[in-house]
Scaffold this active site. Structure first.
Site, PDB file in Angstrom:
ATOM      1  N   HIS A   1      66.349  53.051  82.880  1.00 44.07           N
ATOM      2  CA  HIS A   1      66.596  51.833  82.097  1.00 44.07           C
ATOM      3  C   HIS A   1      67.890  51.187  82.579  1.00 44.07           C
ATOM      4  O   HIS A   1      68.895  51.868  82.771  1.00 44.07           O
ATOM      5  CB  HIS A   1      66.708  52.214  80.609  1.00 44.07           C
ATOM      6  CG  HIS A   1      67.198  51.104  79.741  1.00 44.07           C
ATOM      7  ND1 HIS A   1      68.346  51.199  78.987  1.00 44.07           N
ATOM      8  CD2 HIS A   1      66.687  49.860  79.492  1.00 44.07           C
ATOM      9  CE1 HIS A   1      68.520  50.078  78.306  1.00 44.07           C
ATOM     10  NE2 HIS A   1      67.538  49.249  78.606  1.00 44.07           N
ATOM     11  N   HIS A  31      74.334  43.345  83.372  1.00 42.93           N
ATOM     12  CA  HIS A  31      74.103  43.891  82.033  1.00 42.93           C
ATOM     13  C   HIS A  31      75.422  43.800  81.281  1.00 42.93           C
ATOM     14  O   HIS A  31      76.173  44.770  81.174  1.00 42.93           O
ATOM     15  CB  HIS A  31      73.618  45.348  82.081  1.00 42.93           C
ATOM     16  CG  HIS A  31      73.167  45.855  80.749  1.00 42.93           C
ATOM     17  ND1 HIS A  31      73.546  47.073  80.254  1.00 42.93           N
ATOM     18  CD2 HIS A  31      72.377  45.297  79.805  1.00 42.93           C
ATOM     19  CE1 HIS A  31      73.000  47.254  79.053  1.00 42.93           C
ATOM     20  NE2 HIS A  31      72.283  46.185  78.768  1.00 42.93           N
TER      21      HIS A  31
END
Length: 323
Positions: free
Chosen positions: A37, A114
C-alpha cells in the site's frame, strides 16, 4: 505482541517462476499475490512543499510550522520501509502508485506523492524494470490510481514514460480470464499497468481502473476492517477483473492527533498487524477467494511469504483447476 522484521532478502525473488505448472496455467485472478500500500513511501522529501493531495489546513500548518509539521507528516505519510528493489526481492508483485507534478516547477516531471513528494516516477520505474530484466518469469501489477496537479501534457508524458521504460514487457488489455502466467511467459510480458484516468483510453497497454477494483474500508478498527474485507470478497466480480484486498487501517485526523509523536507504524500498524495477519492466514485464493492482498510495512511480518504460500491450497482444490 510486537511485530518483527522479516521478508528482507531475495528468498521470494523468483516465486512466480517457481510455481507448480498447474498454478501457472490458472488465471492470475485466482492466485494469491502480495502487494504493498502506497508502495513508494519509503522515502519522502521534507525539503519540498507539501503535496497538492493535502487539505488546505495541512498546507497552512506546514507553512507556519515548516520543520515540525513535516517531521510529523513523515511519520504519518510513510507506509513502507523497503525500496522497490527490496520489495520485489521479498516477493511483492502489486504496487499502489499515486503521482503528481510539482506545482510551480517547469517541465512535465512526475513524482510519487503521499502528503509529501517522493522520488521521481521515472527512477522508480527504472528500478522495477532492472529487476524484471534479471527475473524473466516475474510479473508486476502497477496500479496508477491517484493523480494530482496533472494536466493533459503530464498524462501524455507519464504514459510515454511507461512505454519507453517497459517497452515490449507491457501486456495489452484483454480478457482478465485469459491472463495466466503461462500466457504472459509465452508473450514475454511482465508488466500490467492500470491507469485510472480517461487520458489512457484507447492505448492498448493501459488497462482501465475498473479491471482492478480495490475496495477501501477507511477505518482504524481491525475488526471493522476484517468485516469489510469479508463482505467485499463475497461481492467480488465473478468475471472481468482482478481484485485487491486492502488489509490496511486508515488514520483519521483524531488518530493522528492522539498518536502525533509515534506515527502510523508505531501507533496504528504494529499493534494491529497480528490481528490482520491472522485473518490473512485463514484466506484461500481461487474462484471465490482472495487475489491481490496489500499491506503497510510489508517487512514487519512474514507478509509476502504468508500470501504466496496460500497458493498451495489450490493444489488440492479440483474445482479451481483450469478447465
Amino acid at each position: 505482541m510486537r511485530t518483527r522484521p522479516a521478508g528482507i532478502g531475495n528468498i521470494n525473488a523468483d516465486w512466480m517462476g517457481s510455481l507448480p505448472s498447474i498454478l501457472s496455467a490458472m488465471p492470475l485472478k485466482y492466485l494469491a499475490v502480495p502487494g504493498s500500500h502506497d508502495s513508494f513511501t519509503f522515502w519522502v522529501d521534507v525539503h519540498a512543499p507539501v503535496g497538492p493531495d493535502q487539505k488546505a489546513y495541512v498546507k497552512y500548518l506546514a507553512t507556519m510550522f515548516s520543520v515540525l509539521a513535516k517531521k510529523v507528516m513523515v511519520k504519518w505519510s510513510m507506509t513502507q520501509n523497503l525500496t522497490f528493489r527490496e520489495q520485489l526481492d521479498a516477493g511483492i508483485r502489486y504496487f499502489d502508485l499515486r503521482v503528481s507534478s510539482k506545482p510551480g516547477e517547469s517541465g512535465n516531471e512526475i513524482y510519487f506523492i503521499h502528503g509529501l513528494f517522493g522520488h521521481k516516477v521515472r527512477d522508480g520505474l527504472l528500478e522495477i524494470n532492472s529487476f524484471l530484466c534479471r527475473h524473466k518469469k516475474e510479473v508486476v501489477f502497477l496500479d496508477f490510481n491517484h493523480y494530482y496537479a496533472m494536466d493533459a501534457e503530464h498524462h501524455v508524458y507519464l504514459i510515454h514514460m511507461l512505454q519507453e521504460v517497459f517497452g515490449s514487457k507491457m501486456c495489452s488489455d484483454c480478457a482478465v480470464e485469459n491472463i495466466t502466467l503461462n500466457y504472459l511467459w509465452e508473450k514475454k510480458y511482465q508488466v500490467i499497468v492500470f491507469y485510472h484516468h480517461p487520458s489512457a483510453q484507447g492505448i492498448p497497454v493501459m488497462w482501465p481502473g475498473n479491471k482492478i477494483p480495490a475496495p477501501w474500508a477507511n477505518t482504524t478498527e481491525p475488526n471493522k476492517l476484517i468485516q469489510f474485507l469479508e463482505t467485499t470478497l463475497k461481492e467480488r466480480n465473478k468475471q472481468g477483473s482482478f481484485h485487491v484486498t486492502q488489509a490496511i487501517l486508515t488514520p483519521t485526523a483524531n488518530t493522528v492527533a492522539k498518536g502525533l509523536v509515534w506515527g502510523l507504524r508505531e501507533y496504528l500498524v504494529e499493534r494491529n498487524l497480528p490481528i490482520i495477519m491472522s485473518w490473512v492466514q485463514t484466506q484461500r485464493p481461487g474462484v471465490d477467494g482472495i487475489n491481490i492482498i496489500t499491506s503497510d510495512f510489508v517487512e514487519l511480518t512474514d507478509f509476502a511469504n504468508i500470501v504466496i504460500k496460500l497458493n498451495n491450497l489450490l493444489l488440492s482444490e479440483p474445482e479451481c483447476k483450469p478447465r
